[in-house]
Write a protein that holds these residues in place. Sequence first.
Motif, short mmCIF file in Angstrom:
data_model
loop_
_atom_site.label_atom_id
_atom_site.label_comp_id
_atom_site.label_asym_id
_atom_site.label_seq_id
_atom_site.Cartn_x
_atom_site.Cartn_y
_atom_site.Cartn_z
N HIS A 17 0.81 -1.22 0.00
CA HIS A 17 0.00 0.00 0.00
C HIS A 17 0.84 1.28 0.00
N PHE A 18 2.14 1.13 0.14
CA PHE A 18 2.97 2.33 0.27
C PHE A 18 3.11 3.16 -0.99
N PRO A 19 2.97 2.62 -2.20
CA PRO A 19 2.97 3.52 -3.36
C PRO A 19 1.83 4.56 -3.28
N GLU A 20 0.64 4.14 -2.88
CA GLU A 20 -0.48 5.08 -2.73
C GLU A 20 -0.19 6.09 -1.63
N LEU A 21 0.33 5.61 -0.50
CA LEU A 21 0.63 6.51 0.61
C LEU A 21 1.75 7.48 0.25
N ASN A 22 2.75 7.01 -0.48
CA ASN A 22 3.84 7.89 -0.89
C ASN A 22 3.37 8.96 -1.87
N ARG A 23 2.41 8.63 -2.73
CA ARG A 23 1.86 9.63 -3.65
C ARG A 23 1.21 10.77 -2.86
N LEU A 24 0.41 10.40 -1.85
CA LEU A 24 -0.22 11.42 -1.00
C LEU A 24 0.82 12.20 -0.20
N ASP A 25 1.85 11.52 0.25
CA ASP A 25 2.92 12.18 1.00
C ASP A 25 3.65 13.19 0.12
N ASP A 26 3.91 12.84 -1.13
CA ASP A 26 4.57 13.77 -2.06
C ASP A 26 3.70 15.00 -2.30
N GLU A 27 2.40 14.78 -2.43
CA GLU A 27 1.46 15.89 -2.62
C GLU A 27 1.45 16.80 -1.39
N LEU A 28 1.45 16.18 -0.21
CA LEU A 28 1.46 16.94 1.04
C LEU A 28 2.73 17.79 1.14
N LEU A 29 3.87 17.21 0.81
CA LEU A 29 5.13 17.93 0.86
C LEU A 29 5.11 19.13 -0.08
N SER A 30 4.59 18.94 -1.26
CA SER A 30 4.51 20.02 -2.24
C SER A 30 3.62 21.16 -1.73
N GLU A 31 2.49 20.81 -1.13
CA GLU A 31 1.59 21.83 -0.59
C GLU A 31 2.21 22.57 0.58
N MET A 32 2.95 21.86 1.39
CA MET A 32 3.61 22.51 2.52
C MET A 32 4.67 23.49 2.02
N GLU A 33 5.45 23.05 1.04
CA GLU A 33 6.51 23.91 0.50
C GLU A 33 5.92 25.15 -0.16
N GLY A 34 4.73 25.00 -0.75
CA GLY A 34 4.08 26.13 -1.41
C GLY A 34 3.23 26.97 -0.49
N GLY A 35 3.12 26.57 0.79
CA GLY A 35 2.33 27.32 1.75
C GLY A 35 0.82 27.21 1.52
N ASP A 36 0.39 26.13 0.87
CA ASP A 36 -1.03 25.92 0.57
C ASP A 36 -1.71 25.26 1.77
#
Length: 92
Positions: A17-36
């Motif tokens: 299940h970690f490919p799905e979780l890693n996809r969400l984690d990558d999205e979360l990281l991007s949003e954090m870096e962008g201040g979203d």
Amino acid sequence: MIVRIMGEGQVEVADSHFPELNRLDDELLSEMEGGDEDGFRRTLGALLDAVRRLGTPLPDDALEPSELILPAADAALDEVREMLSDDGLIPG
């Protein structure tokens, strides 16, 4: 892998299940870096929901070492930022 969601307990999540979780984690990281902040809230909720859905809860009296610790759903952006590695919340 044993995953702890802070304030909730532990679940066991299969490696498959970690490919799905890693996809969400990558999205979360991007949003954090962008201040979203809105995107961060939405994606953090989706990540935690996925862990709950895909994982098997451990009994409350189980004392297994957690291999991964995730923030609570109401964690502040700054609190989550402190928990991050270069890979995000989930290694890999």
